[in-house]
Design a protein around this motif. Structure first.
Motif, PDB file in Angstrom:
ATOM      1  N   GLU A  49       0.806  -1.223   0.000  1.00  0.00           N
ATOM      2  CA  GLU A  49       0.000   0.000   0.000  1.00  0.00           C
ATOM      3  C   GLU A  49       0.837   1.270   0.000  1.00  0.00           C
ATOM      4  N   LEU A  50       2.155   1.125  -0.187  1.00  0.00           N
ATOM      5  CA  LEU A  50       3.062   2.262  -0.076  1.00  0.00           C
ATOM      6  C   LEU A  50       3.778   2.533  -1.383  1.00  0.00           C
ATOM      7  N   ASN A  51       4.136   3.772  -1.555  1.00  0.00           N
ATOM      8  CA  ASN A  51       5.040   4.223  -2.605  1.00  0.00           C
ATOM      9  C   ASN A  51       5.810   5.412  -2.029  1.00  0.00           C
ATOM     10  N   LEU A  52       6.954   5.718  -2.598  1.00  0.00           N
ATOM     11  CA  LEU A  52       7.750   6.792  -1.990  1.00  0.00           C
ATOM     12  C   LEU A  52       8.680   7.425  -3.011  1.00  0.00           C
ATOM     13  N   ALA A  53       9.213   8.576  -2.593  1.00  0.00           N
ATOM     14  CA  ALA A  53      10.266   9.277  -3.335  1.00  0.00           C
ATOM     15  C   ALA A  53      11.233   9.831  -2.303  1.00  0.00           C
ATOM     16  N   ALA A  54      12.525   9.594  -2.503  1.00  0.00           N
ATOM     17  CA  ALA A  54      13.557  10.023  -1.562  1.00  0.00           C
ATOM     18  C   ALA A  54      14.496  11.007  -2.241  1.00  0.00           C
ATOM     19  N   TYR A  55      14.952  11.998  -1.460  1.00  0.00           N
ATOM     20  CA  TYR A  55      15.804  13.057  -1.975  1.00  0.00           C
ATOM     21  C   TYR A  55      17.042  13.191  -1.099  1.00  0.00           C
ATOM     22  N   VAL A  56      18.080  13.784  -1.674  1.00  0.00           N
ATOM     23  CA  VAL A  56      19.342  13.931  -0.936  1.00  0.00           C
ATOM     24  C   VAL A  56      19.169  14.888   0.229  1.00  0.00           C
ATOM     25  N   THR A  57      18.512  16.033  -0.001  1.00  0.00           N
ATOM     26  CA  THR A  57      18.337  17.036   1.047  1.00  0.00           C
ATOM     27  C   THR A  57      16.907  17.136   1.554  1.00  0.00           C
ATOM     28  N   GLY A  58      15.948  16.555   0.838  1.00  0.00           N
ATOM     29  CA  GLY A  58      14.544  16.688   1.225  1.00  0.00           C
ATOM     30  C   GLY A  58      13.982  15.533   2.002  1.00  0.00           C
ATOM     31  N   GLY A  59      14.804  14.529   2.307  1.00  0.00           N
ATOM     32  CA  GLY A  59      14.292  13.396   3.057  1.00  0.00           C
ATOM     33  C   GLY A  59      13.469  12.466   2.195  1.00  0.00           C
ATOM     34  N   PHE A  76       3.023  12.028   3.324  1.00  0.00           N
ATOM     35  CA  PHE A  76       3.640  12.573   4.534  1.00  0.00           C
ATOM     36  C   PHE A  76       5.122  12.227   4.538  1.00  0.00           C
ATOM     37  N   LYS A  77       5.828  12.881   5.454  1.00  0.00           N
ATOM     38  CA  LYS A  77       7.252  12.620   5.655  1.00  0.00           C
ATOM     39  C   LYS A  77       7.425  11.966   7.026  1.00  0.00           C
ATOM     40  N   PRO A  78       7.651  10.657   7.067  1.00  0.00           N
ATOM     41  CA  PRO A  78       7.795   9.987   8.370  1.00  0.00           C
ATOM     42  C   PRO A  78       9.081  10.387   9.072  1.00  0.00           C
ATOM     43  N   SER A 113      12.878  -2.424  -3.195  1.00  0.00           N
ATOM     44  CA  SER A 113      13.061  -1.051  -3.662  1.00  0.00           C
ATOM     45  C   SER A 113      12.532  -0.039  -2.645  1.00  0.00           C
ATOM     46  N   LEU A 114      11.456  -0.388  -1.919  1.00  0.00           N
ATOM     47  CA  LEU A 114      10.948   0.500  -0.876  1.00  0.00           C
ATOM     48  C   LEU A 114      11.917   0.601   0.290  1.00  0.00           C
ATOM     49  N   VAL A 115      12.524  -0.528   0.644  1.00  0.00           N
ATOM     50  CA  VAL A 115      13.520  -0.506   1.726  1.00  0.00           C
ATOM     51  C   VAL A 115      14.714   0.364   1.330  1.00  0.00           C
ATOM     52  N   ILE A 116      15.134   0.243   0.069  1.00  0.00           N
ATOM     53  CA  ILE A 116      16.244   1.074  -0.416  1.00  0.00           C
ATOM     54  C   ILE A 116      15.862   2.553  -0.380  1.00  0.00           C
ATOM     55  N   GLY A 117      14.618   2.871  -0.755  1.00  0.00           N
ATOM     56  CA  GLY A 117      14.174   4.265  -0.725  1.00  0.00           C
ATOM     57  C   GLY A 117      14.134   4.829   0.678  1.00  0.00           C
ATOM     58  N   LEU A 118      13.687   4.026   1.653  1.00  0.00           N
ATOM     59  CA  LEU A 118      13.684   4.481   3.048  1.00  0.00           C
ATOM     60  C   LEU A 118      15.108   4.703   3.559  1.00  0.00           C
ATOM     61  N   GLN A 119      16.018   3.822   3.171  1.00  0.00           N
ATOM     62  CA  GLN A 119      17.414   3.988   3.552  1.00  0.00           C
ATOM     63  C   GLN A 119      18.016   5.215   2.852  1.00  0.00           C
ATOM     64  N   TYR A 120      17.614   5.439   1.613  1.00  0.00           N
ATOM     65  CA  TYR A 120      18.091   6.591   0.840  1.00  0.00           C
ATOM     66  C   TYR A 120      17.669   7.902   1.507  1.00  0.00           C
TER      67      TYR A 120
END
Length: 254
Positions: free
Chosen positions: A128-138, A156-158, A178-185
């Protein structure tokens, strides 16, 4: 002049004079006094700073020092204390990745960080999740869940992650690495660590870590079930054929 000298020498006359009157009379007049000789000036030099004192300059220096100590408050005036406005801290968001069998929000209901910061729980499954990760934006998480027959969509930003599901399965469409990698990113702290969550996606990788402990402590302290790892299915089928042939030979001999 002789008359004045006699009168001033009389003690009863001087006693009836007002206070300070004799000091004024005995003060030399600059307009009538004779200039001092160069020899007397050399013998009794008088510095200008010591002979001249300005009351206005001393008052200004005192006022300046008071203003420096309290630049915004006049001397002698006490202002009432200004009440400070309380700073409202935004709630911290805890993302729990788990199925609906456990309602994690009730475990954090009424709980506050440091006694003042609220905790908001967002719970969803990997699917049920999707995400986008940024270098400075979390990390920004998009969530689409069904709650009581109603579709809930939120972004939201957890601030923290709690993972209670496996991120990888051999079933079709259940690879969420890929979601785990995005959370780590996005640099999000988690329990357990996202590093361990990603490592547990591969059972042979986890077993290799157990083998290290096995060799370090020994089979007596850390017994381990013996296993064999094959990089692909070909050597595994060859070994299976050999075992089958050996079994057939034993049956034929018996």
């Amino acid at each position: 002049m002789n008359f004045l000298r006699r009168r001033l020498s009389d003690s009863s006359f001087v006693a009836n004079l007002p206070n300070g009157y004799m000091a004024d009379l005995q003060r030399p007049d600059s307009s009538t006094s004779s200039p001092a000789s160069p020899a007397m000036e050399r013998r009794h030099p008088q510095p200008l700073a010591a002979s001249f004192s300005s009351p206005g300059s001393s008052l200004f220096s005192s006022f300046s020092s008071a203003v420096k100590q309290t630049p915004q408050t006049p001397v002698g005036v006490v202002e009432p204390p200004v009440p400070s406005t309380p700073v409202v801290q935004r709630p911290r968001i805890l993302l729990v990745i788990d199925d609906t069998h456990t309602d994690w929000s009730k475990y954090f209901q009424g709980k506050k960080l440091n006694g003042e910061i609220e905790i908001r729980v967002e719970q969803a499954e990997f699917s049920e999740l999707n995400l986008a990760a940024y270098v400075t934006g979390g990390c920004v998480v998009d969530m689409q869940v069904i709650r009581n027959g109603t579709k809930v969509v939120r972004s939201f930003k957890p601030d923290f992650i709690l993972v209670r599901q496996h991120a990888y399965s051999m079933a079709l469409g259940e690879d969420y690495r890929s979601l785990v990698i995005g959370l780590q990113y996005g640099g999000l702290p988690a329990v357990n660590s996202l590093y361990s969550v990603y490592n547990f996606c591969s059972k042979p990788w986890v077993f290799s870590q157990l083998i290290k402990i096995f060799h370090s402590l020994g089979p007596e302290k850390f017994p381990l079930v013996e296993q064999t790892f094959f990089a692909n299915h070909k050597p595994m089928w060859q070994k299976t054929r050999q075992q089958q042939e050996q079994i057939l030979k034993v049956i034929h001999v018996s």
